[in-house]
Design a protein around this motif. Structure first.
Motif, short mmCIF file in Angstrom:
data_model
loop_
_atom_site.label_atom_id
_atom_site.label_comp_id
_atom_site.label_asym_id
_atom_site.label_seq_id
_atom_site.Cartn_x
_atom_site.Cartn_y
_atom_site.Cartn_z
N ALA A 137 0.63 -0.76 -0.08
CA ALA A 137 0.06 0.05 -0.13
C ALA A 137 0.78 1.00 -0.15
N GLY A 139 0.30 5.80 -0.59
CA GLY A 139 -0.18 7.51 -0.27
C GLY A 139 -0.18 8.25 0.25
N VAL A 173 -6.60 12.80 -0.35
CA VAL A 173 -6.18 11.11 -0.11
C VAL A 173 -5.68 10.81 -1.37
N PHE A 175 -4.48 6.88 -2.58
CA PHE A 175 -4.44 5.94 -1.35
C PHE A 175 -3.86 4.70 -3.19
N GLY A 191 -9.04 1.64 -3.26
CA GLY A 191 -7.43 2.63 -3.43
C GLY A 191 -7.81 3.76 -4.25
N GLY A 195 -9.42 6.80 -1.57
CA GLY A 195 -8.27 8.18 -2.07
C GLY A 195 -9.81 9.18 -1.81
#
Length: 238
Positions: A137, A139, A173, A175, A191, A195
């Protein structure tokens, strides 16, 4: 949440570093506090072996256990090779101290925090939807803001946090994750969704997030304050 707890704690943890006497005599208590935090921003990058402070930016951990046991989410897992960059790069929008009520007011903004980690998880969401997988992951968090007020009191001659209120906000965000349900197409979708909705979730669940974080930060902060008297505090900031 651990990283958020560290950031709210900054205004308290920096007391151990102090200021040169010549600087204290010509500046207000709040100005001295700002200088302490700016000094600590540099310490976050280098660490301080004598004070027992490790390097916090980048924040690195070989392994972090995850465990959530709530009504709608039950989850166990682990993060591996965690790397977080940007924790020391924050602006001090507000940072003041008042002897009336022994009270700190703070407002910090992090323009950019990036992270990457390996992970593995196994659990359920909404009681019956299985969630599992392992992968990586990454971000980026843009314009994370943390503000609030910490009020101190004295017990048995030493300081402790009487109350702590805080508020957190996110502008954006990004991600990306692989391996959810061992399906990369599904992982990409998740994802993208995370986000998109993360800033909204932070706003919608503000009370739950800050209640949890305030309790965590109070516990950590009182470890610092438990050996400090009010005279010690005034000596550092006055």
């Amino acid at each position: 949440m651990k990283f958020y707890g560290i950031t709210v704690l900054l205004a308290l943890a920096v007391f151990a570093h102090g200021l040169p006497t010549s600087a204290k005599t010509k500046r207000s208590i709040s100005d001295n506090l700002v200088s302490l935090v700016k000094d600590f921003q540099e310490v976050m990058k280098t660490g301080d072996e004598d004070a027992g402070i490790p390097v916090l930016d980048p924040f690195e951990a070989d392994s972090v256990d995850l465990s959530i046991d709530e009504t709608s989410v039950t989850l166990d897992g682990k993060l591996t090779n965690l790397n977080v960059v940007g924790l020391s790069n924050f602006s001090i929008d507000t940072l003041t101290f008042s002897l009336i009520g022994i009270r700190f007011t703070f407002d910090f903004t992090w323009p950019s925090i990036t992270f990457n980690t390996g992970y593995s998880i196994d659990g359920t969401v909404s009681s019956d939807i299985e969630v599992y997988g392992s992968g990586n992951a990454t971000g980026k968090i843009t314009n994370l803001s943390v503000s609030g007020t910490a009020a101190l009191s004295v017990r048995n001659s030493y300081l402790y946090i009487r109350s702590l209120s805080s508020e957190i906000g996110l502008e954006d965000v990004e991600f990306n994750i692989t391996g959810i349900w061992n399906d990369d197409d599904v992982s990409k979708l998740i994802g993208d969704v995370v986000g998109d909705i993360a800033p909204v979730l932070v706003e919608d669940y503000q009370d739950e997030i800050t209640t949890f974080v305030n309790e965590l930060v109070t516990e950590y902060a009182n470890d610092y304050l438990g050996t400090m008297t009010l005279s010690d505090l005034i000596g550092l900031l006055g």
